[in-house]
Design a protein around this motif. Structure first.
Motif, PDB file in Angstrom:
ATOM      1  N   ASP A 129     -29.032 -50.001 -55.673  1.00 41.54           N
ATOM      2  CA  ASP A 129     -28.573 -51.244 -56.300  1.00 41.54           C
ATOM      3  C   ASP A 129     -29.572 -52.375 -56.068  1.00 41.54           C
ATOM      4  OD1 ASP A 129     -26.336 -50.569 -57.634  1.00 41.54           O
ATOM      5  OD2 ASP A 129     -24.915 -51.165 -56.083  1.00 41.54           O
ATOM      6  N   ALA A 130     -30.173 -52.387 -54.857  1.00 41.32           N
ATOM      7  CA  ALA A 130     -31.110 -53.455 -54.501  1.00 41.32           C
ATOM      8  C   ALA A 130     -32.502 -53.223 -55.088  1.00 41.32           C
ATOM      9  CB  ALA A 130     -31.192 -53.575 -52.977  1.00 41.32           C
ATOM     10  N   GLY A 131     -32.703 -52.118 -55.786  1.00 45.44           N
ATOM     11  CA  GLY A 131     -34.017 -51.828 -56.375  1.00 45.44           C
ATOM     12  C   GLY A 131     -34.933 -51.039 -55.469  1.00 45.44           C
ATOM     13  N   ASP A 132     -34.496 -50.709 -54.263  1.00 48.36           N
ATOM     14  CA  ASP A 132     -35.308 -49.898 -53.333  1.00 48.36           C
ATOM     15  C   ASP A 132     -35.040 -48.417 -53.624  1.00 48.36           C
ATOM     16  OD1 ASP A 132     -36.319 -52.154 -52.086  1.00 48.36           O
ATOM     17  OD2 ASP A 132     -34.635 -52.257 -50.682  1.00 48.36           O
ATOM     18  N   ILE A 133     -35.573 -47.931 -54.761  1.00 46.08           N
ATOM     19  CA  ILE A 133     -35.242 -46.569 -55.185  1.00 46.08           C
ATOM     20  C   ILE A 133     -35.920 -45.533 -54.289  1.00 46.08           C
ATOM     21  CG2 ILE A 133     -35.298 -44.971 -57.127  1.00 46.08           C
ATOM     22  CD1 ILE A 133     -35.274 -47.318 -58.982  1.00 46.08           C
ATOM     23  N   ALA A 134     -37.177 -45.796 -53.914  1.00 43.72           N
ATOM     24  CA  ALA A 134     -37.888 -44.825 -53.064  1.00 43.72           C
ATOM     25  C   ALA A 134     -37.202 -44.682 -51.695  1.00 43.72           C
ATOM     26  CB  ALA A 134     -39.339 -45.239 -52.904  1.00 43.72           C
ATOM     27  N   PRO A 135     -36.849 -45.773 -51.006  1.00 47.29           N
ATOM     28  CA  PRO A 135     -36.094 -45.607 -49.754  1.00 47.29           C
ATOM     29  C   PRO A 135     -34.741 -44.915 -49.969  1.00 47.29           C
ATOM     30  CG  PRO A 135     -37.015 -47.793 -49.865  1.00 47.29           C
ATOM     31  CD  PRO A 135     -37.249 -47.175 -51.201  1.00 47.29           C
ATOM     32  N   ALA A 136     -34.112 -45.166 -51.135  1.00 47.07           N
ATOM     33  CA  ALA A 136     -32.849 -44.476 -51.421  1.00 47.07           C
ATOM     34  C   ALA A 136     -33.074 -42.967 -51.509  1.00 47.07           C
ATOM     35  CB  ALA A 136     -32.256 -45.003 -52.735  1.00 47.07           C
ATOM     36  N   ALA A 137     -34.196 -42.574 -52.163  1.00 46.12           N
ATOM     37  CA  ALA A 137     -34.528 -41.149 -52.232  1.00 46.12           C
ATOM     38  C   ALA A 137     -34.804 -40.594 -50.831  1.00 46.12           C
ATOM     39  CB  ALA A 137     -35.740 -40.950 -53.131  1.00 46.12           C
ATOM     40  N   ALA A 138     -35.485 -41.407 -49.992  1.00 43.75           N
ATOM     41  CA  ALA A 138     -35.785 -40.957 -48.624  1.00 43.75           C
ATOM     42  C   ALA A 138     -34.501 -40.733 -47.823  1.00 43.75           C
ATOM     43  CB  ALA A 138     -36.672 -41.989 -47.926  1.00 43.75           C
ATOM     44  N   MET A 139     -33.541 -41.654 -47.959  1.00 42.91           N
ATOM     45  CA  MET A 139     -32.268 -41.479 -47.242  1.00 42.91           C
ATOM     46  C   MET A 139     -31.504 -40.267 -47.778  1.00 42.91           C
ATOM     47  SD  MET A 139     -30.314 -42.654 -44.825  1.00 42.91           S
ATOM     48  CE  MET A 139     -30.297 -44.422 -44.432  1.00 42.91           C
ATOM     49  N   GLY A 140     -31.553 -40.066 -49.102  1.00 40.94           N
ATOM     50  CA  GLY A 140     -30.897 -38.901 -49.689  1.00 40.94           C
ATOM     51  C   GLY A 140     -31.492 -37.604 -49.157  1.00 40.94           C
ATOM     52  N   MET A 141     -32.808 -37.583 -49.008  1.00 36.06           N
ATOM     53  CA  MET A 141     -33.445 -36.376 -48.474  1.00 36.06           C
ATOM     54  C   MET A 141     -33.112 -36.179 -46.996  1.00 36.06           C
ATOM     55  SD  MET A 141     -34.714 -34.944 -51.008  1.00 36.06           S
ATOM     56  CE  MET A 141     -35.472 -33.565 -50.154  1.00 36.06           C
ATOM     57  N   MET A 142     -32.912 -37.281 -46.254  1.00 35.02           N
ATOM     58  CA  MET A 142     -32.488 -37.147 -44.841  1.00 35.02           C
ATOM     59  C   MET A 142     -31.117 -36.467 -44.770  1.00 35.02           C
ATOM     60  SD  MET A 142     -34.811 -38.112 -42.799  1.00 35.02           S
ATOM     61  CE  MET A 142     -33.806 -37.965 -41.350  1.00 35.02           C
ATOM     62  N   ILE A 143     -30.229 -36.817 -45.703  1.00 37.73           N
ATOM     63  CA  ILE A 143     -28.917 -36.149 -45.752  1.00 37.73           C
ATOM     64  C   ILE A 143     -29.103 -34.671 -46.052  1.00 37.73           C
ATOM     65  CG2 ILE A 143     -26.733 -36.032 -47.013  1.00 37.73           C
ATOM     66  CD1 ILE A 143     -26.970 -39.020 -47.532  1.00 37.73           C
ATOM     67  N   PHE A 144     -30.010 -34.360 -46.995  1.00 36.36           N
ATOM     68  CA  PHE A 144     -30.267 -32.954 -47.350  1.00 36.36           C
ATOM     69  C   PHE A 144     -30.790 -32.185 -46.143  1.00 36.36           C
ATOM     70  CE2 PHE A 144     -33.539 -29.863 -48.723  1.00 36.36           C
ATOM     71  CZ  PHE A 144     -32.707 -28.933 -49.310  1.00 36.36           C
ATOM     72  N   TYR A 145     -31.775 -32.736 -45.439  1.00 38.99           N
ATOM     73  CA  TYR A 145     -32.354 -32.028 -44.288  1.00 38.99           C
ATOM     74  C   TYR A 145     -31.320 -31.873 -43.164  1.00 38.99           C
ATOM     75  CZ  TYR A 145     -36.829 -32.519 -46.586  1.00 38.99           C
ATOM     76  OH  TYR A 145     -37.854 -32.434 -47.498  1.00 38.99           O
ATOM     77  N   THR A 146     -30.501 -32.891 -42.971  1.00 38.20           N
ATOM     78  CA  THR A 146     -29.470 -32.793 -41.931  1.00 38.20           C
ATOM     79  C   THR A 146     -28.473 -31.694 -42.253  1.00 38.20           C
ATOM     80  OG1 THR A 146     -29.683 -35.169 -41.575  1.00 38.20           O
ATOM     81  CG2 THR A 146     -27.750 -34.114 -40.641  1.00 38.20           C
ATOM     82  N   ASN A 147     -28.035 -31.651 -43.507  1.00 35.34           N
ATOM     83  CA  ASN A 147     -27.083 -30.607 -43.904  1.00 35.34           C
ATOM     84  C   ASN A 147     -27.712 -29.219 -43.837  1.00 35.34           C
ATOM     85  OD1 ASN A 147     -24.821 -32.179 -44.341  1.00 35.34           O
ATOM     86  ND2 ASN A 147     -25.337 -32.617 -46.466  1.00 35.34           N
ATOM     87  N   ALA A 148     -28.994 -29.131 -44.252  1.00 34.52           N
ATOM     88  CA  ALA A 148     -29.675 -27.837 -44.176  1.00 34.52           C
ATOM     89  C   ALA A 148     -29.789 -27.382 -42.714  1.00 34.52           C
ATOM     90  CB  ALA A 148     -31.056 -27.946 -44.816  1.00 34.52           C
ATOM     91  N   ALA A 149     -30.146 -28.342 -41.825  1.00 30.64           N
ATOM     92  CA  ALA A 149     -30.241 -28.000 -40.402  1.00 30.64           C
ATOM     93  C   ALA A 149     -28.875 -27.588 -39.852  1.00 30.64           C
ATOM     94  CB  ALA A 149     -30.792 -29.197 -39.625  1.00 30.64           C
ATOM     95  N   ALA A 150     -27.831 -28.302 -40.281  1.00 31.10           N
ATOM     96  CA  ALA A 150     -26.482 -27.955 -39.825  1.00 31.10           C
ATOM     97  C   ALA A 150     -26.094 -26.548 -40.279  1.00 31.10           C
ATOM     98  CB  ALA A 150     -25.476 -28.975 -40.363  1.00 31.10           C
ATOM     99  N   ARG A 151     -26.467 -26.211 -41.516  1.00 33.25           N
ATOM    100  CA  ARG A 151     -26.188 -24.862 -42.028  1.00 33.25           C
ATOM    101  C   ARG A 151     -26.901 -23.807 -41.186  1.00 33.25           C
ATOM    102  NH1 ARG A 151     -22.195 -23.391 -45.691  1.00 33.25           N
ATOM    103  NH2 ARG A 151     -21.884 -25.058 -47.180  1.00 33.25           N
ATOM    104  N   ILE A 152     -28.171 -24.070 -40.850  1.00 31.33           N
ATOM    105  CA  ILE A 152     -28.935 -23.095 -40.066  1.00 31.33           C
ATOM    106  C   ILE A 152     -28.325 -22.955 -38.670  1.00 31.33           C
ATOM    107  CG2 ILE A 152     -31.184 -22.672 -38.996  1.00 31.33           C
ATOM    108  CD1 ILE A 152     -32.422 -24.107 -41.459  1.00 31.33           C
ATOM    109  N   ILE A 153     -28.007 -24.101 -38.037  1.00 35.31           N
ATOM    110  CA  ILE A 153     -27.380 -24.049 -36.710  1.00 35.31           C
ATOM    111  C   ILE A 153     -26.047 -23.315 -36.784  1.00 35.31           C
ATOM    112  CG2 ILE A 153     -26.356 -25.470 -34.889  1.00 35.31           C
ATOM    113  CD1 ILE A 153     -28.506 -27.586 -35.561  1.00 35.31           C
ATOM    114  N   HIS A 154     -25.304 -23.592 -37.848  1.00 30.81           N
ATOM    115  CA  HIS A 154     -24.016 -22.930 -38.040  1.00 30.81           C
ATOM    116  C   HIS A 154     -24.181 -21.414 -38.147  1.00 30.81           C
ATOM    117  CE1 HIS A 154     -20.925 -21.323 -40.900  1.00 30.81           C
ATOM    118  NE2 HIS A 154     -20.134 -21.873 -40.001  1.00 30.81           N
ATOM    119  N   LEU A 155     -25.204 -20.975 -38.884  1.00 24.67           N
ATOM    120  CA  LEU A 155     -25.450 -19.537 -39.018  1.00 24.67           C
ATOM    121  C   LEU A 155     -25.805 -18.915 -37.679  1.00 24.67           C
ATOM    122  CD1 LEU A 155     -27.463 -19.306 -42.368  1.00 24.67           C
ATOM    123  CD2 LEU A 155     -25.178 -18.431 -41.906  1.00 24.67           C
TER     124      LEU A 155
END
Length: 673
Positions: free
Chosen positions: A631-657
């Motif tokens: 919303d604030a126009g910081d699209i690149a940081p928004a993408a970076a935060m979105g990817m942090m969520i992706f990596y966290t979930n991927a890591a959680a999946r691996i730990i879970h396995l």
């Protein structure tokens, strides 16, 4: 003889004997009531509060106010005029303008065309009925006394609306073309996205289940990747690909990605895993004897496909279609990021509540949004109830035979879909790592300095992890224990049926609707639970309730696999039920318990719609930070935060396995005997 014979065969009616409840039965029913009470407080009461809010109307009743005007010497001649009379004479306000929200205010100076705040003329104003209210500055007057004011003070007088109950809000909604168009837009987008997603997912699942192509495991992993990111992340990727400065915007031939095209492409991305899982499960269960019979009858592959494959997978296809339809029509994040001026229902709720502070109209849109979601859910359950078992004990599992042409086509198709999914994620990662698109493409980690951005910092990311862990732990305990009580209790059919109904209800309630309902219920000062509003606790409760149904069905499915003889043996040995639960039931169902926990964690990390109304500055979340930064126009940081969520979930999946493998090796050895 006949009379004696009929009399001797008929036993006399005795008293109705009711079994005595054991201590364990009482404890289990008590536990069920506690968790049912949790669902009533966190689901039924908030929804009722929202429904009643949608029927709350607020209107300026001008006849409840009286005015007097003096001459320039400050002398009143006793002439009294009501607000309604003044409005008729001056035409200051249209009738539609008098319907407003609970926070509405109406200035009164428009009733007096000659008004000047420098004039020596004096004014008097009062309420004529109990319940009337007007403000002089910030002071509220709700009595019947006259208030005398000079001209300068009189310009600060504002009338307040009177509350009533009716359908005026719905009438206003359906008479506003822009709002009414949202219904049409939402349905149209949901139908198109459903057709495209189910078609793509079917052929993807068909390729993996009915061919001997290579790399099936890799493609399954890639197909599940979108479930690890918030729904608004594909919107950011599409902006980089097809936006005004997009990499390949020429491929749209002049069309704009900001609107229905972007919403459909993004919806296909984030709903693909859900459709794929359901259809793949349907295709995995098939009887090879049917295909052998088709071959014996010399049926062509195309005829076999339509007479054997499609009928066998029809319930999976129907279920996938309704799931995708529900996900798209209730999604908020993607239309907010890339929808542009194309209004949909979920975004309308956000605009009414956050943008215009019109909570009543937000409740009306929520009620409208619930209708198609509940209809889709109800039809799906009706269709599923007619499903019969396709795989009997004599069935032979289908094994695909190598076919070079089919295998190559399947590999090519799956590669194409995989490129689409990986491409979206790769573009987001690329956007997160470059300095300033498209002018400075050098790599940098500046976009990960979230504390310097508007909309959210690293604190939001840590809050999301905290929310995910708390939701996983508390939610798994509540859901599994509730499922155990309802599945293993004796008798009490009515109570168990009501519990099942409440457990299934969250699936039909969109996240935006649940979040708004929580505002109305928990933000009420008279509510004893008002203290949790704005805390992490309400985010955890909302997340557990929002994702309750799927977790409950998973737990019930696992518990149904355990024979009731366990309880009978435990009772005959006079062992407490809770001892059986902790020492037998939980270890046997541990795989499902772990699946429920990771499901709740991943969804709590990515959810936007359910918590967008409930977070406070101290409990801001990573998914909300993505929305705010975009919303604030910081699209690149928004993408970076979105990817942090992706990596966290991927890591959680691996730990879970890894954890699951270790735990299951020690606790599930009996399964391999």
């Amino acid at each position: 003889m006949s009379v004696l014979s009929s009399t001797s065969n008929k036993l006399p009616e005795g008293p109705v004997v009711k079994g005595k409840l054991s201590r364990d039965d009482i404890m289990m029913r008590g536990g069920m009531m506690v968790i049912a009470l949790y669902l009533v407080i966190t689901l039924a009461f908030p929804l009722y509060a929202m429904l009643s809010k949608s029927f709350s109307t607020y209107r300026m009743e001008l006849s409840q106010y009286e005015f007097q005007v003096s001459d320039e010497d400050g002398v009143f001649d006793g002439t009294i005029l009501t607000g309604a009379q003044l409005n008729r004479e001056t035409g200051a306000y249209e009738d539609l303008e008098l319907s407003t929200g609970s926070d509405g205010r109406l200035p009164v100076t428009k009733f007096f065309p000659d008004f000047s705040f420098r004039s020596p003329v004096m004014y008097m104003v009062r309420n004529t009925a109990a319940g009337g209210r007007f403000l002089v500055g910030s002071k509220l007057h709700n009595d019947l006394e006259w208030v005398t004011l000079d001209s300068n003070t009189f310009r600060r007088v504002q009338l307040r609306p009177v509350k009533a109950t009716g359908v005026d809000n719905f009438v206003n909604y359906f008479s506003t073309p822009a709002l009414f168009n949202s219904i049409k837009n939402s349905l149209w987008i949901a139908v198109i996205s459903t057709i495209v997603t189910v078609t793509l997912a079917f052929w993807f699942a068909y390729s993996l289940n009915r061919s001997c192509m290579r790399y099936k495991g890799v493609f399954r992993l890639i197909a599940m990747a979108p479930i690890l990111v918030p729904s608004l992340l594909p919107g950011i990727a599409l902006v980089y690909l097809f936006g005004n400065q997009g990499m390949i915007k020429e491929l749209l031939f002049g069309a704009s990605i900001y609107g229905p095209i972007g919403i459909v492409i993004g919806s296909v991305f984030f709903t693909f895993p859900h459709a794929f899982m359901i259809i793949s499960t349907a295709l995995a269960i098939s009887d090879a004897r049917l295909y052998e019979a088709a071959t014996s009858l010399r049926a062509s592959p195309w005829r076999t496909f339509w007479t054997v494959t499609i009928p066998g997978a029809r319930y999976g296809l129907i279920s996938a279609a309704f799931v995708v339809f529900n996900l798209v029509i209730t999604d908020f994040g993607l239309p907010k990021v890339i929808g542009g001026q194309f209004n949909v229902l979920a975004v309308d709720i956000y605009k009414q509540v956050i943008g215009q502070q019109n909570f009543e109209m937000g409740a009306v849109v929520s009620v409208v949004l619930v209708v198609p979601a509940i209809l889709a859910f109800g039809i799906d359950r009706l269709v599923q109830s007619k499903q019969v078992a396709l795989l009997s004990a004599r069935s032979v599992p289908y094994q695909p035979q190598p076919n070079e042409r089919v295998d190559r086509l399947s590999l090519a198709y799956c590669t194409l879909v995989a490129v689409f999914i990986v491409g979206i994620l790769a573009v987001c990662q690329f956007a997160a790592l470059i300095k300033f698109w498209p002018y400075d493409l050098s790599l940098s980690l500046n976009n990960y300095q979230f504390d310097k951005m508007d909309g959210g910092g690293w604190g939001s990311y840590y809050n999301s992890i905290k929310l995910g862990l708390l939701t996983a732990v508390a939610g798994t305990a509540i859901v599994f224990f509730g499922a155990y009580l309802v599945e293993k209790s004796n008798g009490f059919k009515l109570g168990r049926a009501l519990f099942q109904m409440f457990a299934m209800l969250p699936m039909a309630i969109p996240g935006m609707v649940l979040g708004l309902a929580y505002i109305f219920f928990f933000n009420n000062p008279s509510n004893p639970l008002n203290g949790i509003y704005g805390t992490m606790a309400i985010l955890v409760i909302c997340s557990v309730t929002h994702f309750y149904t799927v977790s409950h069905l998973t737990a019930v499915t696992a518990l149904k696999q355990m024979d009731r003889e366990f309880e009978s043996v435990s009772a005959s040995l006079k062992q407490p039920t809770m001892k059986l639960f902790t020492r037998v039931t939980v270890p046997v169902c541990l795989p499902s318990v772990l699946d429920i926990s990771i499901y709740l964690f991943v969804n709590a990390m990515t959810t936007v719609s359910a918590v967008v109304f409930l977070y406070s500055p101290k409990t801001s979340l990573a998914s909300i930070a993505v929305l705010n930064m975009d919303d604030a126009g910081d699209i690149a940081p928004a993408a970076a935060m979105g990817m942090m969520i992706f990596y966290t979930n991927a890591a959680a999946r691996i730990i879970h396995l890894l954890v699951s493998k270790g735990v299951l090796t020690r606790t599930q050895a009996w399964r391999t005997r």
